[in-house]
Scaffold this motif. Structure first.
Motif, PDB file in Angstrom:
ATOM      1  N   VAL A  35     -16.395  71.158  49.360  1.00  0.00           N
ATOM      2  CA  VAL A  35     -15.850  70.209  48.390  1.00  0.00           C
ATOM      3  C   VAL A  35     -15.353  69.001  49.167  1.00  0.00           C
ATOM      4  CG1 VAL A  35     -14.230  69.870  46.493  1.00  0.00           C
ATOM      5  CG2 VAL A  35     -15.065  72.167  47.010  1.00  0.00           C
ATOM      6  N   ASP A  36     -15.749  67.793  48.747  1.00  0.00           N
ATOM      7  CA  ASP A  36     -15.329  66.624  49.509  1.00  0.00           C
ATOM      8  C   ASP A  36     -13.899  66.218  49.162  1.00  0.00           C
ATOM      9  OD1 ASP A  36     -15.338  65.106  47.164  1.00  0.00           O
ATOM     10  OD2 ASP A  36     -17.270  64.163  47.576  1.00  0.00           O
ATOM     11  N   GLY A  92     -12.685  65.851  45.615  1.00  0.00           N
ATOM     12  CA  GLY A  92     -12.753  67.011  44.745  1.00  0.00           C
ATOM     13  C   GLY A  92     -14.123  67.268  44.170  1.00  0.00           C
ATOM     14  N   ARG A  93     -15.145  66.580  44.704  1.00  0.00           N
ATOM     15  CA  ARG A  93     -16.516  66.754  44.202  1.00  0.00           C
ATOM     16  C   ARG A  93     -17.169  67.939  44.918  1.00  0.00           C
ATOM     17  NH1 ARG A  93     -21.634  64.578  45.706  1.00  0.00           N
ATOM     18  NH2 ARG A  93     -20.571  63.478  47.421  1.00  0.00           N
ATOM     19  N   LEU A  94     -17.720  68.855  44.129  1.00  0.00           N
ATOM     20  CA  LEU A  94     -18.376  70.026  44.697  1.00  0.00           C
ATOM     21  C   LEU A  94     -19.667  69.624  45.399  1.00  0.00           C
ATOM     22  CD1 LEU A  94     -18.502  73.194  44.881  1.00  0.00           C
ATOM     23  CD2 LEU A  94     -19.931  73.083  42.813  1.00  0.00           C
ATOM     24  N   GLY A 151      -5.136  70.854  42.152  1.00  0.00           N
ATOM     25  CA  GLY A 151      -4.716  70.486  43.495  1.00  0.00           C
ATOM     26  C   GLY A 151      -5.368  71.343  44.560  1.00  0.00           C
ATOM     27  N   ASP A 152      -5.395  70.831  45.799  1.00  0.00           N
ATOM     28  CA  ASP A 152      -6.046  71.512  46.928  1.00  0.00           C
ATOM     29  C   ASP A 152      -7.553  71.692  46.702  1.00  0.00           C
ATOM     30  OD1 ASP A 152      -3.815  71.764  48.541  1.00  0.00           O
ATOM     31  OD2 ASP A 152      -3.215  73.670  47.675  1.00  0.00           O
ATOM     32  N   ARG A 153      -8.133  70.829  45.851  1.00  0.00           N
ATOM     33  CA  ARG A 153      -9.573  70.867  45.537  1.00  0.00           C
ATOM     34  C   ARG A 153      -9.986  72.119  44.771  1.00  0.00           C
ATOM     35  NH1 ARG A 153     -12.050  68.682  51.330  1.00  0.00           N
ATOM     36  NH2 ARG A 153     -10.128  67.653  51.954  1.00  0.00           N
ATOM     37  N   LEU A 154      -9.035  72.818  44.193  1.00  0.00           N
ATOM     38  CA  LEU A 154      -9.340  73.964  43.324  1.00  0.00           C
ATOM     39  C   LEU A 154      -9.587  73.425  41.913  1.00  0.00           C
ATOM     40  CD1 LEU A 154      -6.588  76.404  44.672  1.00  0.00           C
ATOM     41  CD2 LEU A 154      -9.025  76.403  45.252  1.00  0.00           C
ATOM     42  N   PHE A 155     -10.601  72.608  41.781  1.00  0.00           N
ATOM     43  CA  PHE A 155     -10.834  71.791  40.591  1.00  0.00           C
ATOM     44  C   PHE A 155     -11.099  72.603  39.332  1.00  0.00           C
ATOM     45  CE2 PHE A 155     -14.897  72.426  42.697  1.00  0.00           C
ATOM     46  CZ  PHE A 155     -15.750  72.779  41.661  1.00  0.00           C
ATOM     47  N   VAL A 156     -11.529  73.855  39.482  1.00  0.00           N
ATOM     48  CA  VAL A 156     -11.877  74.664  38.303  1.00  0.00           C
ATOM     49  C   VAL A 156     -10.644  74.943  37.445  1.00  0.00           C
ATOM     50  CG1 VAL A 156     -12.939  76.817  37.518  1.00  0.00           C
ATOM     51  CG2 VAL A 156     -13.796  75.665  39.570  1.00  0.00           C
ATOM     52  N   ASN A 173     -12.662  67.769  55.846  1.00  0.00           N
ATOM     53  CA  ASN A 173     -13.173  66.706  54.985  1.00  0.00           C
ATOM     54  C   ASN A 173     -14.139  67.209  53.924  1.00  0.00           C
ATOM     55  OD1 ASN A 173     -11.825  64.452  56.184  1.00  0.00           O
ATOM     56  ND2 ASN A 173     -13.202  64.653  57.943  1.00  0.00           N
ATOM     57  N   ASN A 174     -14.701  68.411  54.113  1.00  0.00           N
ATOM     58  CA  ASN A 174     -15.630  68.920  53.100  1.00  0.00           C
ATOM     59  C   ASN A 174     -15.359  70.386  52.741  1.00  0.00           C
ATOM     60  OD1 ASN A 174     -16.723  70.433  55.218  1.00  0.00           O
ATOM     61  ND2 ASN A 174     -18.390  68.983  55.564  1.00  0.00           N
ATOM     62  N   ARG A 175     -14.164  70.858  53.069  1.00  0.00           N
ATOM     63  CA  ARG A 175     -13.784  72.217  52.709  1.00  0.00           C
ATOM     64  C   ARG A 175     -12.408  72.196  52.038  1.00  0.00           C
ATOM     65  NH1 ARG A 175     -15.883  75.932  56.717  1.00  0.00           N
ATOM     66  NH2 ARG A 175     -14.345  77.518  56.161  1.00  0.00           N
ATOM     67  N   PRO A 176     -12.128  73.153  51.154  1.00  0.00           N
ATOM     68  CA  PRO A 176     -10.745  73.290  50.679  1.00  0.00           C
ATOM     69  C   PRO A 176      -9.813  73.476  51.866  1.00  0.00           C
ATOM     70  CG  PRO A 176     -12.227  74.621  49.344  1.00  0.00           C
ATOM     71  CD  PRO A 176     -13.035  74.111  50.511  1.00  0.00           C
ATOM     72  N   HIS A 177      -8.670  72.835  51.813  1.00  0.00           N
ATOM     73  CA  HIS A 177      -7.691  72.928  52.897  1.00  0.00           C
ATOM     74  C   HIS A 177      -7.208  74.368  53.030  1.00  0.00           C
ATOM     75  CE1 HIS A 177      -3.745  72.330  54.904  1.00  0.00           C
ATOM     76  NE2 HIS A 177      -4.377  71.325  55.478  1.00  0.00           N
ATOM     77  N   THR A 178      -6.752  74.736  54.228  1.00  0.00           N
ATOM     78  CA  THR A 178      -6.283  76.114  54.434  1.00  0.00           C
ATOM     79  C   THR A 178      -5.158  76.483  53.467  1.00  0.00           C
ATOM     80  OG1 THR A 178      -4.764  75.352  56.162  1.00  0.00           O
ATOM     81  CG2 THR A 178      -6.942  76.132  56.868  1.00  0.00           C
TER      82      THR A 178
END
Length: 547
Positions: free
Chosen positions: A455-456, A459-461, A500-505, A428-433
Motif C-alpha cells: 500500500v503506498d 493509502g492506495r492498494l 489510519g496506518d493504511r488499514l483502509f478497509v 513507502n509501500n507497506r503498512p507501517h509496523t
C-alpha cells in the motif's frame, strides 16, 4: 345503551388525545423573542485545551474561559437562557470526584438545565445519583425511567424556564444507543419511540403555558433531522452526538409547514452557541432567528469562581493519578518490538477489554496505539501507568464489517510484519509496523513465506498479499470459521476506524462512534476483574510461522 356508551367512550378518548397534541399557537402574545446560550459536550474540560501546532502551543475551549463568554453575553442580554447538551462529565475527573467540579462549575457559570448524556452513566446509576446530589440545575431526560426513586425524582422529563416574560419549555432526549455506549444498569429503562415521546412532551409543555419549546438532544444529526421532519411543535433541537459544531443553523420543515431549527456547538467548550429565536404566531420567523458560534479562547478572560474550582480540582486530580486502579500480577511487556511483531499479552488484555466493554464480536488495537516502549513491572497500577500505555485517549468506534473485509484487514496487518533479512521491508509501500493489529475474538495464523500486501503512502492498494493462512472467530465458547458473507462488529480506536496506518478497509465499514475512550474501557475492565487483578499471558490467538 351499550352502543351509546361505546360512542361516548370513544369520543372522550379522542378528546383526550387531541388535548395532548401541541397547539402551534402560543398561549400568550403573537411574538416571542428568546435568546439562548448553548454549551455542547464539555467532557469535564474545565481548563482550556492545550494543543501544539507548528511548535506553538494553542489554548482553546474549557469552561474557565467559556463561562467568561457566558457572563459577557448575559450581561448584554439578561434574559438569555443557558443550557448544556449532555456529556458534561467524562473520564478520570468524573470517576474520582463524582461530578463535584463539573456541576459546581456549570452552576457557577449560570447553566439552568442540562441533558443527561452517555458519559453521565459511565460508572453506573449510583455514581450519577451522587453527582446529581451536588447541584440544583435541572437534569433532563424525557425518555429515561428509573427504578431508583431518588433518581426518578431528581431527573426531570422537562422544565419551564423564563426568558423575560416568555415561558420556554425544555425537554431532553437521551441517546437510543445509551446501553451500548455506557453502563446505565438494569434499573434504567429507555423509551426508544423518540417521535411519540417528543410529541407528548411538546403537548405537555404547551399545556403548562410554554410559548417556545426547545429539545436538548443526544441523537445523531440524521436522527435529529428525521425527528424535526416528523414532529410539529418543537422550535429548536440543540445538540447531538456528532461532537461537531454547526457554523450555520439548519431549518427543517415538518408537518403542516412547521419549521424546526437544528444546531450544535461542538465539544470541550471550544464554542458557545448563541441562538436568538424569533417566534411569531407560534412559529419560527427565519428573518429574526439567528445562530452563531462564539469562539472560546483565553482572550475572553476567566470566570473567577470557575477558575478557582478548576485549579483546585486539577491539583487534586494530579494527586489522584498516582492512586491505584488495579494490580498487574506479572510484568507487562509494552515494548514497541513486542506489540508490533506478534501476539502480545498486553495487547490481548487491551483488546479483551474493548470487546468486553462494547459487547462486540471482535476487539482490535494497532500496535502503534500501545505506547510506553518499556516493561511495566508487576504490582499496583495507577492511572498514570495506564496513560503511559494508552496516551492518545482515543475514542472507540464500533465498526460493522463483513467477514471478507476482516480477512483483508488481517492481510494488511500481516503486511506490516518484517519477515527477516530477505524481506526488504520498505515503509513507502507497506503498512507501517505500527499497523500490526492485536486481536480479541479472533484466532489467526500468518506465514511470513507469503508475500506481503503493498500500500503506498496515499493509502492506495498496490497488491494484495497472501500471508493470512487461517482465521477463526469466537462464537459462544467455540471457535468457528470466519464467514465471508456474515457481518461482524469490531471495537477499535477512532484512528484505525478511519483507515489510519493504511488499514483502509476499516473506512469501508459502517462505523458507530462512541464517546468512550480506550483508557476508560481498559480501566473499567481492570476494575471489574476479581480483586482488580490481571495476569498477562499468551493464548495462541496469533500464530506466525516462517513456512
Amino acid at each position: 345503551m351499550r352502543y351509546g356508551k361505546k360512542i361516548l367512550s370513544s369520543a372522550l378518548l379522542l378528546s383526550a388525545v387531541l388535548f395532548l397534541l401541541p397547539d402551534p399557537a402560543p398561549a400568550g402574545g403573537a411574538t416571542a423573542r428568546v435568546p439562548v446560550l448553548f454549551l455542547g459536550d464539555l467532557h469535564s474540560q474545565l481548563l482550556p485545551v492545550s494543543l501544539k501546532a507548528n511548535k506553538t502551543t494553542v489554548l482553546f475551549g474549557g469552561l474557565m474561559h467559556g463561562a467568561a463568554v457566558l457572563a459577557r453575553e448575559r450581561a448584554a442580554e439578561p434574559s438569555s437562557l443557558i443550557l448544556q447538551g449532555g456529556d458534561a462529565v467524562s473520564g478520570i475527573m468524573w470517576l474520582h470526584f463524582a461530578g463535584k467540579p463539573e456541576f459546581s462549575a456549570l452552576e457557577a457559570a449560570g447553566v439552568q438545565a442540562f441533558l443527561l448524556g452517555n458519559h453521565e452513566f459511565n460508572y453506573g446509576p449510583d455514581h450519577l445519583k451522587k453527582g446529581l446530589g451536588r447541584t440544583s440545575m435541572a437534569a433532563l431526560a424525557s425518555n429515561l425511567y428509573f427504578d431508583d426513586p431518588d433518581l426518578a425524582e431528581r431527573v426531570s422529563r422537562c422544565v419551564i424556564l423564563e426568558s423575560g416574560k416568555v415561558k420556554v419549555g425544555v425537554f431532553g432526549i437521551a441517546s437510543p444507543n445509551l446501553f451500548a455506549q455506557a453502563s446505565p444498569g438494569p434499573g434504567v429503562h429507555l423509551n426508544r419511540n423518540i417521535r411519540t415521546m417528543s410529541l407528548r412532551m411538546a403537548g405537555e409543555l404547551r399545556e403548562k403555558g410554554a410559548e417556545v419549546v426547545i429539545a436538548l438532544s443526544r441523537l445523531s444529526r440524521e436522527e435529529n433531522k428525521h425527528l424535526a421532519e416528523s414532529v410539529e411543535g418543537i422550535h429548536a433541537i440543540l445538540g447531538g452526538s456528532s461532537h461537531e459544531e454547526s457554523p450555520e443553523p439548519l431549518f427543517v420543515r415538518g408537518p403542516n409547514g412547521w419549521e424546526t431549527l437544528l444546531a450544535e456547538s461542538g465539544a470541550y467548550g471550544a464554542f458557545v452557541g448563541k441562538l436568538t429565536l424569533d417566534v411569531r404566531n407560534g412559529r419560527i420567523s427565519r428573518q429574526g432567528t439567528t445562530w452563531s458560534l462564539l469562539r472560546v479562547t483565553p482572550e475572553a478572560g476567566s470566570h473567577q469562581e470557575v477558575e478557582r474550582i478548576a485549579r483546585t480540582f486539577e491539583e487534586r486530580l494530579n494527586e489522584a493519578l498516582i492512586s491505584t486502579v488495579g494490580i498487574f500480577e506479572n510484568y507487562a511487556d509494552g515494548r514497541a518490538l513486542t506489540v508490533r511483531s506478534g501476539e502480545s499479552p498486553l495487547g490481548n488484555f487491551i483488546t479483551d477489554a474493548l470487546r468486553w466493554r462494547f459487547r462486540t464480536d471482535i476487539g482490535m488495537i494497532n500496535g502503534g496505539g500501545i505506547r510506553g516502549d518499556r516493561i511495566f513491572p508487576a504490582g499496583n497500577v495507577s492511572w498514570k501507568t495506564l496513560l503511559e500505555i494508552l496516551p492518545y485517549n482515543n475514542p472507540i468506534h464500533i465498526v460493522t464489517l463483513k467477514g471478507s473485509q476482516i480477512r483483508q484487514i488481517l492481510e494488511l496487518s500481516a503486511g506490516a510484519l518484517k519477515g527477516g533479512p530477505d524481506d526488504h521491508y520498505d515503509p513507502n509501500n507497506r503498512p507501517h509496523t505500527g499497523a500490526f493489529l492485536q486481536l480479541s475474538g479472533l484466532r489467526v495464523e500468518y506465514s511470513l513465506r507469503g508475500i506481503p500486501s503493498l500500500v503506498d503512502t496515499t493509502g492506495r492498494l498496490l497488491r494484495w498479499g497472501n500471508r493470512l493462512r487461517s482465521v477463526a472467530v469466537l462464537s459462544g465458547e467455540e471457535w468457528v470459521p470466519l464467514e465471508d458473507g456474515r457481518e461482524y462488529t469490531v471495537a477499535v480506536n477512532s484512528w484505525t476506524a478511519g483507515g489510519g496506518d493504511r488499514l483502509f478497509v476499516f473506512a469501508e465499514g459502517t462505523a458507530e462512534k462512541t464517546d468512550i475512550r480506550d483508557i476508560d474501557a481498559v480501566a473499567e475492565y481492570l476494575m471489574s476483574r476479581k480483586n482488580t487483578r490481571v495476569r498477562f499471558q499468551r493464548d495462541g490467538r496469533i500464530k506466525i510461522s516462517d513456512f
